[in-house]
Design an enzyme around this catalytic site. Sequence first.
Site, PDB file in Angstrom:
ATOM      1  N   GLU A  43       0.872  -1.167   0.000  1.00  0.00           N
ATOM      2  CA  GLU A  43       0.000   0.000   0.000  1.00  0.00           C
ATOM      3  C   GLU A  43       0.914   1.223   0.000  1.00  0.00           C
ATOM      4  OE1 GLU A  43      -3.396   2.124   2.721  1.00  0.00           O
ATOM      5  OE2 GLU A  43      -2.917   0.039   3.148  1.00  0.00           O
ATOM      6  N   ARG A 270       5.026 -13.246   9.601  1.00  0.00           N
ATOM      7  CA  ARG A 270       5.741 -12.030   9.243  1.00  0.00           C
ATOM      8  C   ARG A 270       7.070 -11.955   9.980  1.00  0.00           C
ATOM      9  NH1 ARG A 270       1.978  -8.278   9.103  1.00  0.00           N
ATOM     10  NH2 ARG A 270       3.262  -6.453   9.317  1.00  0.00           N
ATOM     11  N   LYS A 280       4.080   0.753  10.030  1.00  0.00           N
ATOM     12  CA  LYS A 280       4.269   1.938   9.189  1.00  0.00           C
ATOM     13  C   LYS A 280       3.725   3.187   9.878  1.00  0.00           C
ATOM     14  CE  LYS A 280       2.762   0.120   5.191  1.00  0.00           C
ATOM     15  NZ  LYS A 280       2.385  -0.003   3.788  1.00  0.00           N
TER      16      LYS A 280
HETATM   17  P1  ATP Z   1      -0.288  -1.822   6.978  1.00  0.00           P
HETATM   18  O1  ATP Z   1      -0.305  -1.891   8.451  1.00  0.00           O
HETATM   19  O2  ATP Z   1      -0.304  -0.437   6.418  1.00  0.00           O
HETATM   20  O3  ATP Z   1      -1.195  -2.793   6.249  1.00  0.00           O
HETATM   21  P2  ATP Z   1       1.799  -3.499   5.996  1.00  0.00           P
HETATM   22  O4  ATP Z   1       3.138  -3.546   6.608  1.00  0.00           O
HETATM   23  O5  ATP Z   1       0.948  -4.700   5.952  1.00  0.00           O
HETATM   24  O6  ATP Z   1       1.151  -2.281   6.690  1.00  0.00           O
HETATM   25  P3  ATP Z   1       1.585  -3.364   3.126  1.00  0.00           P
HETATM   26  O7  ATP Z   1       1.992  -2.259   2.248  1.00  0.00           O
HETATM   27  O8  ATP Z   1       0.185  -3.808   3.108  1.00  0.00           O
HETATM   28  O9  ATP Z   1       1.970  -2.897   4.558  1.00  0.00           O
HETATM   29  O10 ATP Z   1       2.556  -4.586   2.915  1.00  0.00           O
HETATM   30  C1  ATP Z   1       2.818  -5.148   1.660  1.00  0.00           C
HETATM   31  C2  ATP Z   1       3.115  -6.604   1.797  1.00  0.00           C
HETATM   32  O11 ATP Z   1       4.222  -6.815   2.660  1.00  0.00           O
HETATM   33  C3  ATP Z   1       1.935  -7.350   2.383  1.00  0.00           C
HETATM   34  O12 ATP Z   1       1.707  -8.505   1.605  1.00  0.00           O
HETATM   35  C4  ATP Z   1       2.393  -7.710   3.775  1.00  0.00           C
HETATM   36  O13 ATP Z   1       1.834  -8.921   4.190  1.00  0.00           O
HETATM   37  C5  ATP Z   1       3.919  -7.786   3.630  1.00  0.00           C
HETATM   38  N1  ATP Z   1       4.551  -7.474   4.907  1.00  0.00           N
HETATM   39  C6  ATP Z   1       4.375  -6.367   5.651  1.00  0.00           C
HETATM   40  N2  ATP Z   1       5.078  -6.441   6.798  1.00  0.00           N
HETATM   41  C7  ATP Z   1       5.736  -7.619   6.788  1.00  0.00           C
HETATM   42  C8  ATP Z   1       6.619  -8.289   7.690  1.00  0.00           C
HETATM   43  N3  ATP Z   1       6.976  -7.737   8.849  1.00  0.00           N
HETATM   44  N4  ATP Z   1       7.096  -9.502   7.344  1.00  0.00           N
HETATM   45  C9  ATP Z   1       6.740 -10.054   6.171  1.00  0.00           C
HETATM   46  N5  ATP Z   1       5.910  -9.490   5.278  1.00  0.00           N
HETATM   47  C10 ATP Z   1       5.398  -8.291   5.570  1.00  0.00           C
END
Ligand code: ATP
Length: 566
Positions: A43, A270, A280
């Site tokens: 996002e 994650r 974020k």
């Molecule tokens: P938000 O809280 O804004 O949703 P987010 O960290 O999930 O934050 P995204 O931009 O939706 O942000 O993340 C993009 C991709 O990265 C998603 O598929 C998410 O699952 C993955 N991702 C985010 N954080 C992690 C993490 N700590 N470890 C592994 N994958 C992650």
Amino acid sequence: MATENNTTEEQVISAPNFVRNIVAEDVKNNKNGGKVVTRFPPEPNGYLHIGHAKSICLNFGLPAESANGKCHLRFDDTNPEKEDVEYSRAIEEDVKWLGFDWAEDLYHASDYFDQLYQYAVALIKKGKAYVCHLSPDEAREYRGTLKEPGKNSPYRDRSIEENMQLFESMKNGELAEGECVLRAKIDMSSPNINMRDPIIYRIRKVHHHRTGDDWCIYPMYDFTHCLSDSIEGITHSVCTLEFEDHRPLYDWVLDELETPCHPQQIEFARLNLDYTIMSKRKLLELVENGYVNGWDDPRMPTISGMRRRGFTPESIRTFCERIGVTKKDSVIETGVLENCIREDLDKKAPRVMAVLDPIKVVIENYPDGQEEMLTAKNHPNDETLGTREIPFCKEIYIERGDFAEEPPKKFFRMKPGGEVRLRYAYIVKCESVVHDEQGNVIEIRCSYDQETRGGKTPDGRKIKGTIHWVSAKHAVDAEVRLYDRLFNVPNPDAGEGDYKGNLNPESLEIRVNCKVEPSLAQIDAEQRYQFERIGYFCHDAKDSDEGVLVFNRVATLRDSWAKLSR
Ligand code: ATP
Ligand code: MG
């Protein structure tokens, strides 16, 4: 996150990756015609961090291992309020820098707004979606709890015609924000709250950074994501564990609608790292309130921060490979990450000499005005990195900490009356010390042994200590920034109070008076070095200019936190 789940250095040797096994099996069975199509769906509401790197390496890595695979970069831009093109640009740059290429496959969920609207209409026509006028408070009450089932909305049985008309009015901006929503008609008594008639469209009268004012209704994540995956022909939709409970909804939407394909959603744990945060929202708070100097502050766990700090893309990819991919939540020690960059730079980084806390040494018996060039190796084992010439003369700088006027036992560096080797140069002996009025040492006076050029001792005498130095006349001034962890507790989010109370006040130390060898006067942006005996450093391209040379410490030579944290 239980601490007993901590992953330590020793455990991270060969890591499992269950997603890779599933995909390999599918390819073997010719599922999806042997194709592997994945996507990384950020996002654009912040910069990417090391957690995203895990997802990027996994999503781009899976198709790379098959003959017929590719990975899409898709911006999940359905939340117009928080999104910005600055973030999209930064995300593209970071993914590329990490070494991955989406080729032609760059997409935006907003590209599908028309199609998604048609899918919503199709659901209404099937009697599987309705416009609901419950207020947010009422909707919460009707939703039920984990223990109690929900209740049907009084608007649930509206006719298809009425729903069609109302949804059209929503789209045309005739209804107010918050007045009503479009919900899927599934099951208010489902044990899975996500299945209790979830919202699929809401009214938001805001400008979108790509579609402008075309829309005043926006689709929700759960509706958008599965359909975007299907439209793009994704075969394996890999996401993090918090989406496990959303999978029934993912499958429901695709089963109810006539879509091009039905991708398989697979969830993994994650990445969590100790001594850092990865939300974020919180990272944005650190940036906006000046706790750090921007998203690319070298203390940030962001890709751009790590890049500026001096991490290599290879070291981050190695880290992501080593931690593996499982379904079990765990916390990885930051030391694991730091060791990946140490290993990489130990192999690659040219060695140079730099003095971070200089004190002057005058070599009394060295002829005034004489200068000579000495040969230094650029790497102890890698001959291909070659050698360089470094100037030597009567006055040099050494590290203040390499001299002790009253040395403790086994102090083999410079001390009154003692001999020490100057790396690549000569054996010198400390003859006397000059103090200021307060008694501080301001200069050291030595003699040198001409027979020991290159640090050799033709008479075979043993010299235990070797120290680094730079010529006072030729040295280049530099500013060196020493970084430590941004937080001083393993889990900054745990416990009472705000995570900001756990910020490490000593996470940045700036040394402005450093002296580096003259070979560093001409330097490439982002070039990395080992400063001999001190650590790994990276040229800061953003803050260096003609007048100032700035270096960031990537890592110390050894892990100083390892003992403390265990
Ligand atoms: P938000 O809280 O804004 O949703 P987010 O960290 O999930 O934050 P995204 O931009 O939706 O942000 O993340 C993009 C991709 O990265 C998603 O598929 C998410 O699952 C993955 N991702 C985010 N954080 C992690 C993490 N700590 N470890 C592994 N994958 C992650
Ligand atoms: Mg997310």
